[in-house]
Design an enzyme around this catalytic site. Sequence first.
Site, PDB file in Angstrom:
ATOM      1  N   ASP A 138      26.703  40.765  33.814  1.00 23.96           N
ATOM      2  CA  ASP A 138      27.415  41.907  34.540  1.00 23.96           C
ATOM      3  C   ASP A 138      26.757  43.015  34.929  1.00 23.96           C
ATOM      4  O   ASP A 138      27.165  43.885  35.768  1.00 23.96           O
ATOM      5  CB  ASP A 138      28.819  42.122  34.025  1.00 23.96           C
ATOM      6  CG  ASP A 138      30.101  41.568  34.816  1.00 23.96           C
ATOM      7  OD1 ASP A 138      29.877  41.011  35.923  1.00 23.96           O
ATOM      8  OD2 ASP A 138      31.012  41.808  34.350  1.00 23.96           O
ATOM      9  N   GLU A 315      43.301  41.380  44.526  1.00 27.02           N
ATOM     10  CA  GLU A 315      43.513  40.254  45.323  1.00 27.02           C
ATOM     11  C   GLU A 315      44.835  39.669  45.291  1.00 27.02           C
ATOM     12  O   GLU A 315      45.277  39.085  46.405  1.00 27.02           O
ATOM     13  CB  GLU A 315      42.575  38.971  45.006  1.00 27.02           C
ATOM     14  CG  GLU A 315      41.211  39.113  44.925  1.00 27.02           C
ATOM     15  CD  GLU A 315      40.596  37.990  44.187  1.00 27.02           C
ATOM     16  OE1 GLU A 315      40.868  36.829  44.152  1.00 27.02           O
ATOM     17  OE2 GLU A 315      39.449  38.397  43.689  1.00 27.02           O
TER      18      GLU A 315
END
Length: 367
Positions: A138, A315
């Site tokens: 990441d 989202e």
Amino acid sequence: MTRVLTINPGSSSLKAALRTPTVSLTAEIDRLGTSEARCTVTDTGMPPVQEPFSGGAADAVAHVAALLACRDIRPQAVAHRVVHGGSLFERSVVITDAVRESLTALVAWAPLHMPGDLASIDAARACWPDAAHIACFDTAFHHALPDDARRLPLPAFADQLGLRRYGFHGLSVRSIVDTVPDLGDAVVAHLGSGCSVTAVHNGQPVHTSMSLTPASGVLSGTRSGDLDPEIPLILLDQPGATTASVRTLLSHHSGLAGIAHGLHDVRDLLAAREHDPAADLALRVFTRDVAMAIAAAATTLPRWDMLVFTGGIGEHAPTVCHEISARLTSLRLPRTLVVPADEAAVMDRETRVLLRAHLDVQHSSPQ
């Protein structure tokens, strides 16, 4: 046809996807480690099937292995999301025993994530010993940060110890860069169990809110985010306090959970805010903190073309995104998008690049 299984453990979830490279099977375990954990399995062309789940990251990998085994599927490669690569790993790598050992040293820099990452890697290597295992970091995307973004306001010896800004959610931001062709100069707000804000110019990061560890930056579900540096020291002075107890407090019982008396899932907070002042306060503190981080990130861009919300909250919680955007109306608010993060697609692509490179080396070696 190479089957790549991507395994993406988070602080409260684990997602797995089988790709060829099109997706043929997904398994997502939500609220991992709680009594409310559920596993949702989706086969291509079939409706999702949900069932209760109990256990941790290693149990989740074993469950995925069982799902594949009953379908007589064995992956040729397994791509693992690893939260922290430190200064050693600037790109995805094949996981050898030496790489696995090096990752152990990074647990202290991501104690909420790395134990689960390593547990899932160990479980997967045991389940599929003949597969190639790839670590996708990441932090890798943020290795391109400029020096004035990487350097922390500490003396040189601290910088030499590797104490600098690494940034996280890089796989998520990379997926946004890859899927939005007209992204321009953008601020990407990844809002989930962990939250970070990244400024992107010409497809490269120029600022990100998380620093040395995923506990930094804006507040998250159970993490405090940035604090006055004296606060941990004051907490350590309390009777019976230890480094471990303060770390647990700041990583597991702070953030939204600290304000809302343990509630930290935004779905629960939204449902409770009408009758629970603490839930309402937690959401207002959260939207304020994220909006301030977005505004700060925008100052690092030559121009501000786009604001992107992604992650579980970004989202699926339009109310929260609207409240964040409303706090930014005094600025020239750019085009705003909600884009699903597809970290698995980035992991799949990087794994296939590594596999092709490995085959090229084998073919070019003298017999």
